[in-house]
Scaffold this motif. Structure first.
Motif, PDB file in Angstrom:
ATOM      1  N   GLY A  69       0.911  -1.272  -0.094  1.00 19.83           N
ATOM      2  CA  GLY A  69      -0.183   0.129   0.088  1.00 19.83           C
ATOM      3  C   GLY A  69       0.905   1.411  -0.148  1.00 19.83           C
ATOM      4  N   LYS A  70       1.986   1.229  -0.177  1.00 23.80           N
ATOM      5  CA  LYS A  70       2.954   2.154  -0.297  1.00 23.80           C
ATOM      6  C   LYS A  70       2.986   2.931  -1.444  1.00 23.80           C
ATOM      7  N   ASP A  71       3.711   4.135  -1.671  1.00 26.05           N
ATOM      8  CA  ASP A  71       3.926   4.676  -3.037  1.00 26.05           C
ATOM      9  C   ASP A  71       5.054   4.032  -3.606  1.00 26.05           C
ATOM     10  N   ARG A  72       5.471   4.596  -4.861  1.00 25.00           N
ATOM     11  CA  ARG A  72       6.365   4.002  -5.799  1.00 25.00           C
ATOM     12  C   ARG A  72       7.652   3.819  -4.851  1.00 25.00           C
ATOM     13  N   ASP A  73       8.045   4.987  -4.014  1.00 26.16           N
ATOM     14  CA  ASP A  73       9.287   4.664  -3.319  1.00 26.16           C
ATOM     15  C   ASP A  73       9.291   3.988  -1.904  1.00 26.16           C
ATOM     16  N   LEU A 111       1.121 -15.588   8.594  1.00 30.40           N
ATOM     17  CA  LEU A 111       1.000 -14.950   7.025  1.00 30.40           C
ATOM     18  C   LEU A 111       1.375 -13.557   7.082  1.00 30.40           C
ATOM     19  N   LEU A 112       1.923 -13.044   6.168  1.00 30.66           N
ATOM     20  CA  LEU A 112       2.122 -12.021   5.633  1.00 30.66           C
ATOM     21  C   LEU A 112       1.150 -11.753   4.474  1.00 30.66           C
ATOM     22  N   VAL A 113       0.634 -10.688   4.303  1.00 28.63           N
ATOM     23  CA  VAL A 113      -0.501 -10.262   3.396  1.00 28.63           C
ATOM     24  C   VAL A 113       0.252  -9.069   2.442  1.00 28.63           C
ATOM     25  N   ASP A 114       0.268  -9.291   1.348  1.00 24.67           N
ATOM     26  CA  ASP A 114       0.816  -8.231   0.405  1.00 24.67           C
ATOM     27  C   ASP A 114      -0.382  -7.925  -0.803  1.00 24.67           C
ATOM     28  N   TYR A 115      -0.474  -6.729  -1.182  1.00 27.63           N
ATOM     29  CA  TYR A 115      -1.592  -6.331  -1.891  1.00 27.63           C
ATOM     30  C   TYR A 115      -1.261  -5.375  -2.908  1.00 27.63           C
ATOM     31  N   HIS A 116      -1.471  -5.223  -4.082  1.00 21.97           N
ATOM     32  CA  HIS A 116      -1.467  -3.908  -4.853  1.00 21.97           C
ATOM     33  C   HIS A 116      -2.580  -3.989  -5.955  1.00 21.97           C
ATOM     34  N   VAL A 117      -2.325  -2.802  -7.002  1.00 21.58           N
ATOM     35  CA  VAL A 117      -3.406  -2.631  -7.860  1.00 21.58           C
ATOM     36  C   VAL A 117      -2.397  -2.337  -9.066  1.00 21.58           C
ATOM     37  N   ASN A 118      -2.721  -3.253 -10.261  1.00 20.48           N
ATOM     38  CA  ASN A 118      -2.136  -2.949 -11.570  1.00 20.48           C
ATOM     39  C   ASN A 118      -2.963  -2.355 -12.159  1.00 20.48           C
TER      40      ASN A 118
END
Length: 201
Positions: A49-53, A86-93
């Motif tokens: 959920g972070k910005d590009r950097d 568990l580690l949860v990762d998420y993103h939007v392409n």
């Protein structure tokens, strides 16, 4: 005959529009040898959920995280930022996609007698119309085994995410996350999968 054909074309257009108004299609994958009964807790990966950097959490990322956390807790997982199972990762392409919306073009004459008869023009779907630019958004959620650092379950969905610069509409993201977790078949501490609809979320 012209009036009947006109009504038929309007009905056809309505069916085409209603057929496109469906929810997101969900695709899932998982490690077939993983025992999900071992998992009781979760936390989010640092860069989720972070910005590009990866310097700060975006508003969209925070909304996604809140919704995912509610789903995970609804399935019995507890938040543990120190030693999660568990580690949860998420993103939007996202990518832009243009769609041509056909408008009516007049043609096709009916009722002509051949000698000075009057022809009636009826609207047919032709090439005239407008071009809409949409954002094609794919929401991806990964569940990662913290000890092995391997993804054990993934859910993703492609859906229209907005138009006219509205790239991350809140309702579309909520719908996507809801659809993804509706397809998640496990509850905390249980090895046997359940029918997704029985999760109650």
């Amino acid at each position: 005959m012209a009036v009947k054909r006109h009504k038929w074309l309007i009905l056809l257009a309505g069916l085409l529009v209603s057929g496109c108004a469906s929810g997101p299609r969900v695709y899932t994958d998982q490690d077939p040898v993983t025992d999900f009964g071992r998992y009781h807790s979760y936390a989010f990966v640092e860069a989720a959920g972070k910005d590009r950097d990866a310097k700060y959490t975006t508003l969209t990322g925070q909304r996604m995280e809140d919704r995912i956390a509610a789903r995970m807790q609804g399935y019995g997982y507890r938040l543990d930022i120190h030693r999660p199972d568990l580690l949860v990762d998420y993103h939007v392409n996202t990518r832009e996609q243009q769609v041509v919306r056909s408008g009516p073009s007049y043609g096709g004459y009916y009722g002509s007698s051949g000698r000075g008869g009057i022809g009636v023009g009826v609207p047919l779907f032709g090439d005239t119309g407008r071009v809409d630019t949409y954002v094609r958004g794919e929401v991806v959620v990964d569940l990662i085994d913290r000890e092995t650092n391997k993804t054990v379950w993934e859910g993703k969905t492609g859906n229209w995410m907005g138009s006219d610069g509205d790239f991350y509409p809140d309702d579309a993201i909520a719908e996507a996350i809801g659809a993804i977790f509706a397809s998640y078949p496990y509850r905390a501490g249980q090895s046997a999968p359940v029918i997704p609809e029985q999760n109650g979320n």
